[in-house]
Design a protein around this motif. Sequence first.
Motif, PDB file in Angstrom:
ATOM      1  N   SER A 263     -34.096 -17.096  85.088  1.00  0.00           N
ATOM      2  CA  SER A 263     -32.994 -16.287  84.752  1.00  0.00           C
ATOM      3  C   SER A 263     -31.818 -17.103  84.789  1.00  0.00           C
ATOM      4  O   SER A 263     -31.520 -18.040  84.837  1.00  0.00           O
ATOM      5  CB  SER A 263     -32.753 -15.470  86.201  1.00  0.00           C
ATOM      6  OG  SER A 263     -32.679 -16.228  87.414  1.00  0.00           O
ATOM      7  N   PHE A 264     -30.719 -16.268  84.090  1.00  0.00           N
ATOM      8  CA  PHE A 264     -29.405 -16.794  83.627  1.00  0.00           C
ATOM      9  C   PHE A 264     -28.327 -16.285  84.972  1.00  0.00           C
ATOM     10  O   PHE A 264     -28.024 -15.331  85.236  1.00  0.00           O
ATOM     11  CB  PHE A 264     -28.831 -16.098  82.470  1.00  0.00           C
ATOM     12  CG  PHE A 264     -27.649 -16.861  81.918  1.00  0.00           C
ATOM     13  CD1 PHE A 264     -27.292 -18.211  81.672  1.00  0.00           C
ATOM     14  CD2 PHE A 264     -26.511 -15.816  81.652  1.00  0.00           C
ATOM     15  CE1 PHE A 264     -26.417 -18.826  81.373  1.00  0.00           C
ATOM     16  CE2 PHE A 264     -25.250 -16.600  81.201  1.00  0.00           C
ATOM     17  CZ  PHE A 264     -25.272 -17.834  81.063  1.00  0.00           C
ATOM     18  N   VAL A 265     -27.706 -17.388  85.709  1.00  0.00           N
ATOM     19  CA  VAL A 265     -27.253 -17.174  86.790  1.00  0.00           C
ATOM     20  C   VAL A 265     -25.607 -17.689  86.764  1.00  0.00           C
ATOM     21  O   VAL A 265     -25.387 -18.751  86.419  1.00  0.00           O
ATOM     22  CB  VAL A 265     -27.868 -18.036  87.980  1.00  0.00           C
ATOM     23  CG1 VAL A 265     -27.056 -17.634  89.256  1.00  0.00           C
ATOM     24  CG2 VAL A 265     -29.152 -17.393  88.150  1.00  0.00           C
ATOM     25  N   PHE A 435     -29.069 -22.176  92.939  1.00  0.00           N
ATOM     26  CA  PHE A 435     -30.226 -22.984  93.756  1.00  0.00           C
ATOM     27  C   PHE A 435     -31.254 -22.040  94.578  1.00  0.00           C
ATOM     28  O   PHE A 435     -32.216 -22.521  94.514  1.00  0.00           O
ATOM     29  CB  PHE A 435     -29.286 -23.887  94.964  1.00  0.00           C
ATOM     30  CG  PHE A 435     -30.097 -24.754  95.742  1.00  0.00           C
ATOM     31  CD1 PHE A 435     -30.372 -26.012  95.518  1.00  0.00           C
ATOM     32  CD2 PHE A 435     -30.621 -24.171  96.948  1.00  0.00           C
ATOM     33  CE1 PHE A 435     -31.137 -26.850  96.424  1.00  0.00           C
ATOM     34  CE2 PHE A 435     -31.619 -25.058  97.819  1.00  0.00           C
ATOM     35  CZ  PHE A 435     -31.771 -26.461  97.432  1.00  0.00           C
ATOM     36  N   ALA A 436     -30.925 -21.089  95.047  1.00  0.00           N
ATOM     37  CA  ALA A 436     -31.668 -20.158  95.649  1.00  0.00           C
ATOM     38  C   ALA A 436     -32.792 -19.656  94.825  1.00  0.00           C
ATOM     39  O   ALA A 436     -33.950 -19.538  94.899  1.00  0.00           O
ATOM     40  CB  ALA A 436     -30.887 -18.923  96.417  1.00  0.00           C
ATOM     41  N   GLN A 455     -26.359 -26.616 104.727  1.00  0.00           N
ATOM     42  CA  GLN A 455     -27.133 -27.588 103.810  1.00  0.00           C
ATOM     43  C   GLN A 455     -27.280 -27.152 102.420  1.00  0.00           C
ATOM     44  O   GLN A 455     -26.883 -28.203 101.486  1.00  0.00           O
ATOM     45  CB  GLN A 455     -28.529 -27.703 104.574  1.00  0.00           C
ATOM     46  CG  GLN A 455     -28.793 -28.294 105.888  1.00  0.00           C
ATOM     47  CD  GLN A 455     -28.414 -29.518 106.006  1.00  0.00           C
ATOM     48  OE1 GLN A 455     -27.915 -30.099 105.180  1.00  0.00           O
ATOM     49  NE2 GLN A 455     -28.241 -30.195 107.267  1.00  0.00           N
ATOM     50  N   VAL A 456     -27.456 -25.862 102.202  1.00  0.00           N
ATOM     51  CA  VAL A 456     -27.611 -25.532 100.418  1.00  0.00           C
ATOM     52  C   VAL A 456     -26.141 -25.775 100.084  1.00  0.00           C
ATOM     53  O   VAL A 456     -26.022 -26.373  98.846  1.00  0.00           O
ATOM     54  CB  VAL A 456     -27.990 -24.168 100.434  1.00  0.00           C
ATOM     55  CG1 VAL A 456     -27.853 -23.653  98.977  1.00  0.00           C
ATOM     56  CG2 VAL A 456     -29.540 -24.232 100.985  1.00  0.00           C
ATOM     57  N   GLU A 471     -30.350 -27.454  89.823  1.00  0.00           N
ATOM     58  CA  GLU A 471     -32.091 -27.073  89.172  1.00  0.00           C
ATOM     59  C   GLU A 471     -32.804 -28.354  89.696  1.00  0.00           C
ATOM     60  O   GLU A 471     -33.979 -28.173  90.212  1.00  0.00           O
ATOM     61  CB  GLU A 471     -32.028 -26.727  87.498  1.00  0.00           C
ATOM     62  CG  GLU A 471     -31.456 -25.425  87.691  1.00  0.00           C
ATOM     63  CD  GLU A 471     -31.592 -24.998  86.075  1.00  0.00           C
ATOM     64  OE1 GLU A 471     -31.518 -26.067  85.278  1.00  0.00           O
ATOM     65  OE2 GLU A 471     -31.594 -24.016  85.775  1.00  0.00           O
ATOM     66  N   LEU A 472     -32.450 -29.558  89.294  1.00  0.00           N
ATOM     67  CA  LEU A 472     -33.214 -30.750  89.948  1.00  0.00           C
ATOM     68  C   LEU A 472     -33.387 -30.738  91.183  1.00  0.00           C
ATOM     69  O   LEU A 472     -34.465 -31.158  91.959  1.00  0.00           O
ATOM     70  CB  LEU A 472     -32.591 -31.938  89.306  1.00  0.00           C
ATOM     71  CG  LEU A 472     -32.589 -32.126  87.727  1.00  0.00           C
ATOM     72  CD1 LEU A 472     -31.795 -33.476  87.049  1.00  0.00           C
ATOM     73  CD2 LEU A 472     -34.216 -32.134  87.148  1.00  0.00           C
ATOM     74  N   ALA A 473     -32.492 -30.569  91.934  1.00  0.00           N
ATOM     75  CA  ALA A 473     -32.355 -30.656  93.602  1.00  0.00           C
ATOM     76  C   ALA A 473     -33.246 -29.535  94.079  1.00  0.00           C
ATOM     77  O   ALA A 473     -34.210 -29.896  94.963  1.00  0.00           O
ATOM     78  CB  ALA A 473     -30.955 -30.557  94.296  1.00  0.00           C
TER      79      ALA A 473
END
Length: 943
Positions: A263-265, A435-436, A455-456, A471-473
């Motif tokens: 998705s594009f966020v 991130f979610a 934390q997020v 995205e890597l995290a």
Amino acid sequence: MRFQILGPTAVLGEDGEPVALGGPRVRALLTLLALHAGRIVGAEQLVTGMYGPRPPEGVANALQSQVSRLRRALGRDLVEFHPAGYRLVADPQEVDARRFELLAQAGRQALAAGDPGRAATLLREALDLWRGAPLADAPHAEAAAAALEELRLAATEDRVQADLDLGRHRELVAELRQLTAAHPLRERLSAQLMRALYGSGRQAEALTVYDEARKILDEELGVEPGAELAAAHLAVLRADPALGAPAASAPRQRRGLRAQLTSFVGRDEEIEQVGARLRANRLVTLLGPGGAGKTRLAIEAAERAAGDVCFVPLAPVSDGGDVPRAVLAALDIRDTLMYGPDRPAVDPVTRLVSALADRQILMVLDNCEHLVAATAELADALLAACPGLRVLATGREALGITGESILPVAPLRLPPAEAGDSSGNPSDYPAVRLFADRAAAVRPGFAVDAGNADQVVRICRALDGLPLAIELAAARLRTLSVSDVAARLDDRFRLLIRGSRTALPRHQTLHAVVAWSWDLLDEDEQRLARRLSVFLGGARPEAAERVCGLPEEVLFSLAEKSLVEFVDGRFRMLETIRAFCAERLAESGEVDAICEAHAGYYLDLVTTADPLLRTGEQLEWLARLDEESDDLNAAVRWATESGRLEMGLRLLAGGACYWWMRGHRTSSAALASGLLAALGSVRPAGMEEEYVMCVLITAWAGEIDNGLRARLEEVRQLLPISYLPHRVELLMMLLSSFNGPPGDHAEAYELVIRHSVGLPPWQQALSFAGAGFVLDLLDRTEEALAYFERGLAAFKAIGERWGIILALSGLGQLHQRQRDYPVAYALADEALAVAHELGAKTEIAESLCLRGDALHGLGEVEGARADYALAAELSRRNSSMDILARAHLGLGEVALSLGDLDAARALLAQAHHECPRDWYSTEDTRERIDAGLAEVGRMVSER
């Protein structure tokens, strides 16, 4: 001021800080006045809105009382009395409800004028003003609230219509299903859902929506669908192209655009900007650091663009001469000619011009940074020869062509960093949403909740909001918990190494993303980039040039290549880039030399700034040191850790006045404590003032152990009360706050007067105020008033606002003890206004406590409670324990006056625990706490 009534009623001052309003009646009154801002509202209308159809007896007096309270909260000039009622003196556009109406009207007009892009922007801005139920604090204003809700729904329908006109059918289906479920009788929403479904290729579902809507209208109202819904039904049956479905006869070409798997966020605003730029300009360049999401944004913008599109990936191209061939390949233009002496090869650029001369097409040139010159040359030639061509380029450096429109692509928006900021739901911020979304893909069921939100947010902030890094995290949640990922971000380049296997090699790890940009720099640029990493908060050009030893032109070149960003006059690195460059600095062996140059720069800066903080230039210099605060702290830490202890003492002494005025008690105390530990028993010769300041800074946070207590006793021996500082001027104030006057107050007064002769202006003004405090202790009230007034006049002549607050507070406390509460209130209110102008959080909290005292004396219990509560919150944020104790003391005294003994005992005990015990300036607070606890004990025993 800004007034917010589209949700719980709130008022924001000019500094953006919330204004304490008081109880529910005051809020209801303000809500009703704000709804009609700038107009007179009749008393009867206000009474009905505040108390309902059956108001209590004596309601006229009650209304006047609430108006008085509101005037105290906002200022008397903002609430006017008229024979016909009352008026809030404010521009209606300062009220969110009125601003909403104007924006919604402008959006509706833009929609009617055929400009759906502008309409969508205006309507979104209007709808973003809503924070909850309208007029929530005026429960009896149901009719007005219902009217606002109707306007909100109409604006939502208009915004949906604008999005439909922009071709966003697929994006709207889910939202429209929710809206039609909530409002089943709104025929326009049903018609819009039909259009969205049809435009998404779901004709059968669109017809089902019509059947369901017709059934509901028949069962609920006994009517047939109206003209709009019936017309939508007929258009779907006829496959009317006006509904937005793509025409089958002329499909658009989308060469090179791959369907996206994720998705594009979070880039709605940027998508609008790219579309607008492409409509106004033929060459648009998306500029930003690696991993910012330029490619994805370009792909999404290209998908939404009308007409043909060709996507040209330039990352695999290594030679500038191959750029035209890469474009030919992307366009699928093959050369089938047999070359020979009579038929020479056609130049690739010529072939491109021939192919594109008569076409309307958008060409995306992606990842141009390593081929800037070749890409710029080709784009310039094609745009000049092909009038129907538009170019959307992405890269870390602009092409530099006349007519180029540059659109910086910033990292995703993050929740605010300020401690205690009520930033709402973290998922409202695009970085957290991304991130979610990506985390849920690798760990099904993952969601941001109260247990992991901090934390997020920490992860997203540490990664600068860079989409690729986030995205890597998130991908690491396959094997690590959120807390584990957050804890390991200090070594981000080892942590974030597992990207998509099908991505370009330089997009598979965070290190590779930054290394790609690094490798494109020349030697001087690399040298400056690694040295610039010593700055935590960015640098002005002159600072970078002095510390890094390279001309500012090299810095400007780094900015053009997206290695640094220029924000508010400073050149900053994203933290991820800074961490990479810091590794290169460590490898170079230059760390000590650059850190010493950095600390030397900040020592010179605070040496210059410190005396100016106590003049009329203080606001300018406070703002300057706000910019430099992180680096000043870093310089002190480096001096401590590297053993440059004398430099550390000078840095601390130079920064003390800034930290005091800004209320940075905890952070500065930690720096001073670390330096004291490094000093041990060493006392650098000739630096007694700097050493004493270091001890006092350590103590001003309020946590004093036996070791620090011993150093404080040493301070009394080193610099007695009669000592006049020569280098560290602020010591004159701090020593008196810590030591207090000698036991013989008359002797103290004579000492102050004797020393005031010939002092520099700020010290002399301080001595006048000090004389006022001592005379107050001697009960020589009239003389004390005169000296406070003298000190106030002297501070005003200098233009020094902190001193003005000190003198006003002294005057106010004197009038408070004389039970002259109206004057005490006015003085505290004036001090509060000056503290807001200064931006001094500790003094704001202290002035609120003084105003609370005056309100309590006036019998305004709720107003006093509100001031004390706000003071407690502000002092808790900056760890001003003396003011926190003072605020809890006030709350305890309010509870005691109301007969709530349990609450009074708890609040006074809390104040007793918080109040520092080694400072003379808190003696009055301790005495009042003890008196309050004794009174609670007496009242309990008499029950």
